[in-house]
Design a protein around this motif. Structure first.
Motif, short mmCIF file in Angstrom:
data_model
loop_
_atom_site.label_atom_id
_atom_site.label_comp_id
_atom_site.label_asym_id
_atom_site.label_seq_id
_atom_site.Cartn_x
_atom_site.Cartn_y
_atom_site.Cartn_z
N PRO A 1 0.83 -1.22 -0.19
CA PRO A 1 0.12 0.23 0.02
C PRO A 1 0.84 1.14 0.05
CG PRO A 1 0.19 -0.89 2.11
CD PRO A 1 0.74 -2.02 1.27
N ARG A 2 0.35 2.18 -0.51
CA ARG A 2 1.26 3.56 -0.61
C ARG A 2 0.45 4.46 0.42
NH1 ARG A 2 0.57 8.50 -2.78
NH2 ARG A 2 -1.44 8.09 -3.98
N LYS A 3 1.31 4.98 1.28
CA LYS A 3 0.72 5.94 2.34
C LYS A 3 0.28 7.07 1.71
CE LYS A 3 2.12 7.78 6.76
NZ LYS A 3 3.30 8.04 7.77
N GLY A 4 -0.86 7.51 1.94
CA GLY A 4 -1.43 8.71 1.53
C GLY A 4 -2.25 8.47 0.14
N ALA A 5 -2.47 7.35 -0.03
CA ALA A 5 -3.38 6.90 -1.01
C ALA A 5 -4.86 7.00 -0.79
CB ALA A 5 -3.05 5.57 -1.59
N SER A 6 -5.81 7.03 -1.62
CA SER A 6 -7.14 7.06 -1.37
C SER A 6 -7.86 6.01 -2.17
CB SER A 6 -7.74 8.47 -1.55
OG SER A 6 -9.02 8.41 -1.55
N ILE A 7 -8.60 5.14 -1.43
CA ILE A 7 -9.35 3.92 -2.19
C ILE A 7 -10.84 4.05 -2.14
CG2 ILE A 7 -9.47 1.52 -2.38
CD1 ILE A 7 -7.01 2.47 -3.46
N ARG A 8 -11.41 3.99 -2.97
CA ARG A 8 -12.88 3.88 -3.27
C ARG A 8 -13.47 2.59 -3.67
NH1 ARG A 8 -15.24 7.78 -7.47
NH2 ARG A 8 -17.24 6.75 -6.52
N LEU A 9 -14.12 1.92 -2.89
CA LEU A 9 -14.87 0.79 -3.16
C LEU A 9 -16.54 0.70 -3.33
CD1 LEU A 9 -13.86 -2.80 -1.59
CD2 LEU A 9 -16.24 -2.21 -2.03
N LEU A 10 -17.08 0.18 -4.38
CA LEU A 10 -18.29 0.25 -4.57
C LEU A 10 -18.81 -1.11 -4.43
CD1 LEU A 10 -20.91 1.43 -5.75
CD2 LEU A 10 -20.34 0.94 -8.09
N GLN A 11 -19.86 -1.22 -3.55
CA GLN A 11 -20.60 -2.56 -3.47
C GLN A 11 -21.96 -2.69 -3.11
OE1 GLN A 11 -18.29 -4.80 -0.34
NE2 GLN A 11 -19.59 -3.89 1.39
N TRP A 12 -22.51 -3.69 -3.18
CA TRP A 12 -23.99 -3.94 -2.93
C TRP A 12 -24.22 -3.60 -1.54
CZ3 TRP A 12 -27.61 -8.39 -2.23
CH2 TRP A 12 -27.11 -9.14 -1.41
N THR A 13 -25.54 -3.34 -1.02
CA THR A 13 -25.91 -3.29 0.33
C THR A 13 -26.49 -4.71 0.81
OG1 THR A 13 -26.47 -0.99 0.35
CG2 THR A 13 -27.46 -2.20 1.97
N SER A 14 -25.69 -5.30 1.63
CA SER A 14 -26.32 -6.49 2.05
C SER A 14 -27.43 -6.40 2.99
CB SER A 14 -24.96 -7.27 3.11
OG SER A 14 -25.58 -8.22 3.83
N PHE A 15 -28.11 -7.58 2.82
CA PHE A 15 -29.69 -7.57 3.39
C PHE A 15 -29.46 -8.11 4.94
CE2 PHE A 15 -31.10 -7.92 -0.85
CZ PHE A 15 -32.56 -7.68 -0.62
N VAL A 16 -28.21 -8.31 5.44
CA VAL A 16 -27.80 -8.48 6.82
C VAL A 16 -27.00 -7.27 7.08
CG1 VAL A 16 -26.67 -9.79 8.64
CG2 VAL A 16 -27.99 -10.87 6.85
N LYS A 17 -27.49 -5.99 7.81
CA LYS A 17 -26.83 -4.95 7.88
C LYS A 17 -25.56 -4.99 8.63
CE LYS A 17 -29.92 -2.94 5.34
NZ LYS A 17 -29.74 -2.85 3.86
N PRO A 18 -25.41 -5.65 9.73
CA PRO A 18 -24.30 -5.65 10.50
C PRO A 18 -23.02 -6.24 9.57
CG PRO A 18 -25.94 -6.64 11.78
CD PRO A 18 -26.59 -6.34 10.44
N ALA A 19 -23.25 -6.99 8.61
CA ALA A 19 -22.24 -7.68 7.83
C ALA A 19 -21.50 -6.30 7.26
CB ALA A 19 -22.85 -8.59 6.95
#
Length: 451
Positions: free
Chosen positions: A52-70
């Motif tokens: 990993p590069r210190k100072g980097a910024s990462i965006r991750l797109l994913q679905w909303t689980s039907f089990v919210k605590p997950a």
């Protein structure tokens, strides 16, 4: 093993990685850890741990689980890793219905999240936008063993890994034991013909077995593809070229479905994936095909029908027992300015103890996609979850027996099989079967038989 923030910072530790590879002495001679990795290590590919590069910024797109605590646990782990490595991590969650258009828009613009969660065979559909992650998957194979064959089939495009296997959301039948007993049905049906008989009895007491035949990315596809396969039908031959939907076997599958609906199975073309969950929690149905979320939410949130809810695997057809599960994998996108950092984060999140913290909190909604995750204690913690573990092994993919491809992905995203059944099941199961098959055949030929 390191713990807490220390583990998050180190990710895949040098010692653990070298132990797994079995060639520690040779690797120590190099300043970079470049070693043969995984079951195919004899003459196979090499693997280099991404940093990993210190100072980097990462965006991750994913679905909303039907089990919210997950989702909360996934975000917690990602934030913990980011803090330990000096990386800003942003997790965007959207509904499964929103994930496809957002992914398509990002690919069209060649800009967007660094990591996108790929549903089903999307790595086949968006191959050119997904970076080669063979190095990272080989590291995981060395740590966790073989990947699940369905995840592998989706992620591996022409021999190159275009996504990192992430999870399986098993779909099984959730049903009310009290209503089944009231209707004189002693156990959940083991064959599709038995389901027809049970559906008639349950409808007679006003609590039908119900399922979508609409455009539900999870519950419709995981219902009607296994029905088709269970009677021997298929969209296309194993060559991935010859359309085979117009067959006796397809007609057998549709005739069963029409008979089941006429007997009492209630289908809903308007239902999307949340709708059968809501119907069950509202006491409107006696059974439905779904992920474990219905049972999990009853158990941890609603506490209304937990004791009278059970789960069962897929019934069998004349040609055997088939299942299809909702599958997600993570792709690192070609436009990411910090692809190495994105890969490093995904590896850290797949580390066994981290991953099983997440599956434990998901409470049986998710199964892991590598051998090391088989026998996850979460499924033995509650006997009612066993059905969801059982449907993983017989799982196939849209377009089976053809291998996943851009064309099978196009067929899946167009809901061709589900639409065929929906047309035939219209008007209480009295739809025009021949017209439904002809329409499906025309659509499939436009995909599979064009130059």
């Amino acid at each position: 093993m390191p713990h807490g923030n220390e583990r998050a910072k180190l990710g895949w530790s040098r010692r653990d990685f070298l132990k797994t590879s079995g060639v520690a002495a040779a690797a120590l001679a190099f300043p970079e850890i470049i070693i043969a990795c995984g079951p195919q290590s004899s003459g196979g590919p090499t693997a280099t741990i991404p940093k990993p590069r210190k100072g980097a910024s990462i965006r991750l797109l994913q679905w909303t689980s039907f089990v919210k605590p997950a989702d909360e646990e996934f975000k917690r782990q990602a934030a913990e890793w980011g803090a330990a490595n000096g990386v800003t991590v942003a997790i965007e969650t959207v509904t499964g219905d929103q994930l496809q258009p957002k992914t398509a828009a990002a690919v069209e613009a060649s800009s967007g999240p660094d990591i996108i969660q790929m549903q089903y065979a999307w790595p086949q559909l968006y191959t050119d936008a997904c970076l080669d992650v063979s190095n990272e998957v080989n590291i995981l194979i060395g740590k966790l063993g073989k990947p699940d064959p369905v995840n592998e089939a989706y992620c591996k495009v022409n021999g190159t890994w275009r996504a990192i296997p992430y999870t399986i959301v098993p779909n099984a039948w959730t049903y009310r034991t009290d209503y089944f007993q009231q209707a004189g049905v002693t156990s959940f049906p083991k064959t599709w013909d038995e389901l027809t008989t049970a559906a008639a009895k349950l409808k007679a007491i006003g609590k039908p077995i119900s399922q979508t035949d609409g455009h539900a990315y999870g519950d419709s596809l995981t219902m009607w593809n296994p029905v088709l396969w269970g009677f021997g039908g298929k969209e296309v031959n194993a060559d991935g070229k010859t359309v085979a939907i117009n067959s006796k076997e397809t007609r057998d599958a549709i005739r069963w479905a029409q008979g089941a609906v006429k007997a009492g199975l209630v289908v809903h073309p308007e239902w999307l994936d949340p709708d059968n969950n809501q119907a069950y929690h509202a006491d409107r149905v006696s059974g439905t095909l779904n992920g474990a979320s219905i049972y999990i939410r009853e158990k941890i949130e609603f506490h209304k029908y937990t004791d009278v809810t059970n789960n069962a695997p897929m019934p069998s057809g004349p040609k055997g027992t088939f299942a299809m599960n909702l599958i997600f994998n993570h792709a690192v996108m070609k436009w990411s300015p910090d692809a190495e950092t994105a890969k490093a984060m995904l590896l850290a999140l797949m580390e066994k103890d981290q991953y099983q913290k997440w599956t434990t909190i998901a409470a049986g909604y998710n199964a892991g996609p590598f051998d090391a995750f088989h026998g996850d204690p979460v499924f033995s913690s509650d006997p009612k979850l066993k059905a969801f573990e059982e449907v993983v092994a017989p799982g196939k993919w849209p377009g089976w027996p053809a291998p996943p491809s851009k064309k099978t992905a196009q067929s899946q995203t167009q809901y061709i099989v589900a639409d065929m059944f929906a047309k035939a099941l219209a008007n209480g199961g009295a739809g025009d079967m021949e017209a439904a098959i002809t329409a499906a055949e025309t659509s499939l030929k436009a995909i599979f038989e064009r130059p």
